[in-house]
Design an enzyme around this catalytic site. Structure first.
Site, PDB file in Angstrom:
ATOM      1  N   CYS A 147       0.809  -1.229   0.000  1.00  0.00           N
ATOM      2  CA  CYS A 147       0.000   0.000   0.000  1.00  0.00           C
ATOM      3  C   CYS A 147       0.845   1.284   0.000  1.00  0.00           C
ATOM      4  CB  CYS A 147      -0.979  -0.004   1.167  1.00  0.00           C
ATOM      5  SG  CYS A 147      -0.296  -0.635   2.695  1.00  0.00           S
ATOM      6  N   HIS A 240      -2.274   6.592   4.052  1.00  0.00           N
ATOM      7  CA  HIS A 240      -0.832   6.637   4.276  1.00  0.00           C
ATOM      8  C   HIS A 240      -0.297   7.953   3.697  1.00  0.00           C
ATOM      9  CE1 HIS A 240      -1.252   2.647   5.587  1.00  0.00           C
ATOM     10  NE2 HIS A 240      -0.653   1.972   4.622  1.00  0.00           N
TER      11      HIS A 240
HETATM   12  N1  LIG Z   1      -4.708  -3.440   5.220  1.00  0.00           N
HETATM   13  C1  LIG Z   1      -4.098  -2.816   4.220  1.00  0.00           C
HETATM   14  O1  LIG Z   1      -4.123  -1.584   4.095  1.00  0.00           O
HETATM   15  C2  LIG Z   1      -3.364  -3.617   3.170  1.00  0.00           C
HETATM   16  C3  LIG Z   1      -2.916  -2.940   2.047  1.00  0.00           C
HETATM   17  C4  LIG Z   1      -2.249  -3.634   1.042  1.00  0.00           C
HETATM   18  C5  LIG Z   1      -2.025  -4.973   1.186  1.00  0.00           C
HETATM   19  N2  LIG Z   1      -2.448  -5.634   2.295  1.00  0.00           N
HETATM   20  C6  LIG Z   1      -2.212  -7.075   2.358  1.00  0.00           C
HETATM   21  O2  LIG Z   1      -3.476  -7.733   2.149  1.00  0.00           O
HETATM   22  C7  LIG Z   1      -3.523  -8.950   2.910  1.00  0.00           C
HETATM   23  C8  LIG Z   1      -4.717  -8.897   3.866  1.00  0.00           C
HETATM   24  O3  LIG Z   1      -4.536  -7.825   4.778  1.00  0.00           O
HETATM   25  P1  LIG Z   1      -5.656  -7.379   5.810  1.00  0.00           P
HETATM   26  O4  LIG Z   1      -5.188  -6.102   6.338  1.00  0.00           O
HETATM   27  O5  LIG Z   1      -6.995  -7.486   5.186  1.00  0.00           O
HETATM   28  O6  LIG Z   1      -5.515  -8.541   6.929  1.00  0.00           O
HETATM   29  P2  LIG Z   1      -6.603  -9.101   7.949  1.00  0.00           P
HETATM   30  O7  LIG Z   1      -7.617  -8.074   8.287  1.00  0.00           O
HETATM   31  O8  LIG Z   1      -5.833  -9.719   9.059  1.00  0.00           O
HETATM   32  O9  LIG Z   1      -7.358 -10.292   7.121  1.00  0.00           O
HETATM   33  C9  LIG Z   1      -6.724 -11.504   6.828  1.00  0.00           C
HETATM   34  C10 LIG Z   1      -7.669 -12.453   6.083  1.00  0.00           C
HETATM   35  O10 LIG Z   1      -6.955 -13.687   5.841  1.00  0.00           O
HETATM   36  C11 LIG Z   1      -7.738 -14.777   6.322  1.00  0.00           C
HETATM   37  N3  LIG Z   1      -6.874 -15.850   6.843  1.00  0.00           N
HETATM   38  C12 LIG Z   1      -6.006 -15.775   7.895  1.00  0.00           C
HETATM   39  N4  LIG Z   1      -5.422 -16.983   8.093  1.00  0.00           N
HETATM   40  C13 LIG Z   1      -5.932 -17.814   7.136  1.00  0.00           C
HETATM   41  C14 LIG Z   1      -5.732 -19.196   6.818  1.00  0.00           C
HETATM   42  N5  LIG Z   1      -4.887 -19.982   7.509  1.00  0.00           N
HETATM   43  N6  LIG Z   1      -6.409 -19.719   5.770  1.00  0.00           N
HETATM   44  C15 LIG Z   1      -7.275 -18.952   5.049  1.00  0.00           C
HETATM   45  N7  LIG Z   1      -7.521 -17.639   5.314  1.00  0.00           N
HETATM   46  C16 LIG Z   1      -6.851 -17.097   6.343  1.00  0.00           C
HETATM   47  C17 LIG Z   1      -8.592 -14.202   7.444  1.00  0.00           C
HETATM   48  O11 LIG Z   1      -9.732 -15.035   7.631  1.00  0.00           O
HETATM   49  P3  LIG Z   1     -10.425 -15.253   9.101  1.00  0.00           P
HETATM   50  O12 LIG Z   1     -11.252 -14.021   9.367  1.00  0.00           O
HETATM   51  O13 LIG Z   1     -11.258 -16.467   8.895  1.00  0.00           O
HETATM   52  O14 LIG Z   1      -9.313 -15.417  10.081  1.00  0.00           O
HETATM   53  C18 LIG Z   1      -8.939 -12.823   6.852  1.00  0.00           C
HETATM   54  O15 LIG Z   1     -10.012 -12.968   5.954  1.00  0.00           O
HETATM   55  C19 LIG Z   1      -2.182  -9.061   3.637  1.00  0.00           C
HETATM   56  O16 LIG Z   1      -1.322  -9.865   2.884  1.00  0.00           O
HETATM   57  C20 LIG Z   1      -1.690  -7.610   3.678  1.00  0.00           C
HETATM   58  O17 LIG Z   1      -0.296  -7.513   3.767  1.00  0.00           O
HETATM   59  C21 LIG Z   1      -3.123  -4.992   3.285  1.00  0.00           C
END
Ligand SMILES: NC(=O)c1ccc[n+]([C@@H]2O[C@H](COP(=O)([O-])OP(=O)(O)OC[C@H]3O[C@@H](n4cnc5c(N)ncnc54)[C@H](OP(=O)(O)O)[C@@H]3O)[C@@H](O)[C@H]2O)c1
Length: 348
Positions: A147, A240
């Site tokens: 991001c 950001h």
């Molecule tokens: N947040 C941002 O601004 C942002 C920006 C760019 C990129 N990203 C990237 O996007 C990705 C998601 O980020 P996020 O911020 O949305 O994280 P998050 O809120 O922690 O969400 C993670 C997701 O992954 C799932 N998950 C976790 N463990 C799993 C497993 N063993 N098997 C299958 N699904 C699983 C979770 O499902 P459950 O609810 O069932 O646990 C949830 O749906 C990351 O790689 C992050 O680096 C994030």
């Protein structure tokens, strides 16, 4: 007829943004949601801790959350999966023939995986046939950047074309939503700044050079400049903010830089893709803008806001850039990539 799509990691911060942004999308419709074993088998509304400012779309509330195995009834999946599992899961989907649009770091630097910002490097989609051949399948993985890389690359891209970037210093002030949900504990971040985000500086330093690099046969030649990044987590909900200093090979002026930002556009604008902002970069003339509280939702969160363009006494020029981390920095970026793929015939 909209194209059915699935969302992997649909319960997370990025996954929720996909569900929200796709609710009334003209080309794409969410028909499948998947997440961890903790959520699988539940109705989406029962599995998710919904944090968006609009209700869960009626068409998604009662969908059963599926496990992240490649048995979903769709051809395209958006991935907002935690990086601990995204690498293998996304690979499995691509191998099974799905088009995977990923937000995770795992495959971004793979030699045959396009890391795409459609306004800047749509030609990197030329890696798709290479990836299909090397990985022996019909599916493929497309990634969008980290991001904070997104807004740095959007600002540097047109400057690099016009004046050739030689050196970059960037210091970020990154929102809490960038850490997902529940993310950073409130007692760690309230009234505080945390001068460390694991792996973030390395990602900014290398991903920017891949995005602005050149497709050379079957690989990307990294752009030939150095980036030094310092990343901080601050008590801001969304957005950001980045302070950038740049040295160029060619002489320029503040006015020329502002004009270059204003004139920036690319295929999403020409093709009038549904999620494309009219202007990807908005130059703010006020001396104290952009600010996340007021500016982060400009252009539906799909533009980057630039301001405070001025000479730098160490490098050549400096400026501030801001963007919405879960929209243009994540889900919105993936959706724009999907629209580009469709417009260029890669979804047929
Ligand atoms: N947040 C941002 O601004 C942002 C920006 C760019 C990129 N990203 C990237 O996007 C990705 C998601 O980020 P996020 O911020 O949305 O994280 P998050 O809120 O922690 O969400 C993670 C997701 O992954 C799932 N998950 C976790 N463990 C799993 C497993 N063993 N098997 C299958 N699904 C699983 C979770 O499902 P459950 O609810 O069932 O646990 C949830 O749906 C990351 O790689 C992050 O680096 C994030």
């Amino acid at each position: 007829m909209r194209i059915p799509v699935g969302v992997l990691g649909a319960t997370g911060a990025v996954g929720q943004k996909f569900i929200k942004l796709l609710e009334s999308h003209p080309w794409l419709e969410v028909t499948q949601v998947a997440a961890s074993e903790r959520s699988a088998g539940k109705h989406y509304a029962d599995a998710v801790s919904w944090k968006q400012n609009t209700p869960i779309p009626e068409t998604v509330r009662d969908l059963e959350v599926r496990p992240c195995t490649p048995h979903l009834d769709c051809k395209i999946v958006f991935s907002g999966l935690d990086a601990s599992v995204a690498g293998e899961v996304e690979e499995n989907f691509a191998r099974a023939g799905y088009v995977v649009l990923s937000n995770s770091r795992n495959h971004r630097m793979d030699a045959d995986v396009p890391l795409v910002i459609p306004e800047l490097n749509h030609d990197h989609l030329g890696l798709i046939p290479v990836q299909r051949r090397r990985r022996d399948g019909h599916g493929y993985i497309i990634t969008n950047s980290n991001c904070s890389t997104m807004f740095l690359a959007m600002a540097l891209g047109p400057l690099h074309r016009a004046f050739t970037v030689e050196k970059v210093f960037v210091t970020t002030m990154q929102a809490i939503s960038g850490a997902g949900y529940p993310g950073v504990p409130s007692l760690d971040i309230l009234g505080n700044v945390i001068p460390f985000i694991g792996g973030e500086e390395e990602k900014m330093e290398i991903e920017t050079r891949k995005i602005l690099g050149r497709l050379n046969g079957e690989s990307i030649q990294l752009a030939d400049f150095a980036v030094s990044a310092q990343c901080n987590r601050v008590a801001v909900e969304d957005g950001h903010t980045e302070s950038v200093s740049v040295k160029f090979a060619r002489k320029t002026t503040v006015e020329e830089i502002a004009e270059t930002f204003r004139g920036f556009s690319g295929p999403p604008q020409r093709l009038r893709l549904p999620s494309a902002p009219e202007h990807p970069l908005i130059v703010m003339p006020e001396k104290d803008r952009p600010q996340p509280r007021f500016d982060v939702n400009h252009s539906g969160g799909m533009a980057a806001l630039v301001g405070r363009i001025r000479p730098c006494s160490v490098l050549d020029f400096k400026f501030t850039v801001l963007g919405h981390n879960t929209i243009r920095g994540a889900a919105g970026a993936s959706i724009l990539n999907a629209e580009l793929l469709k417009a260029q015939g890669f979804l047929d």
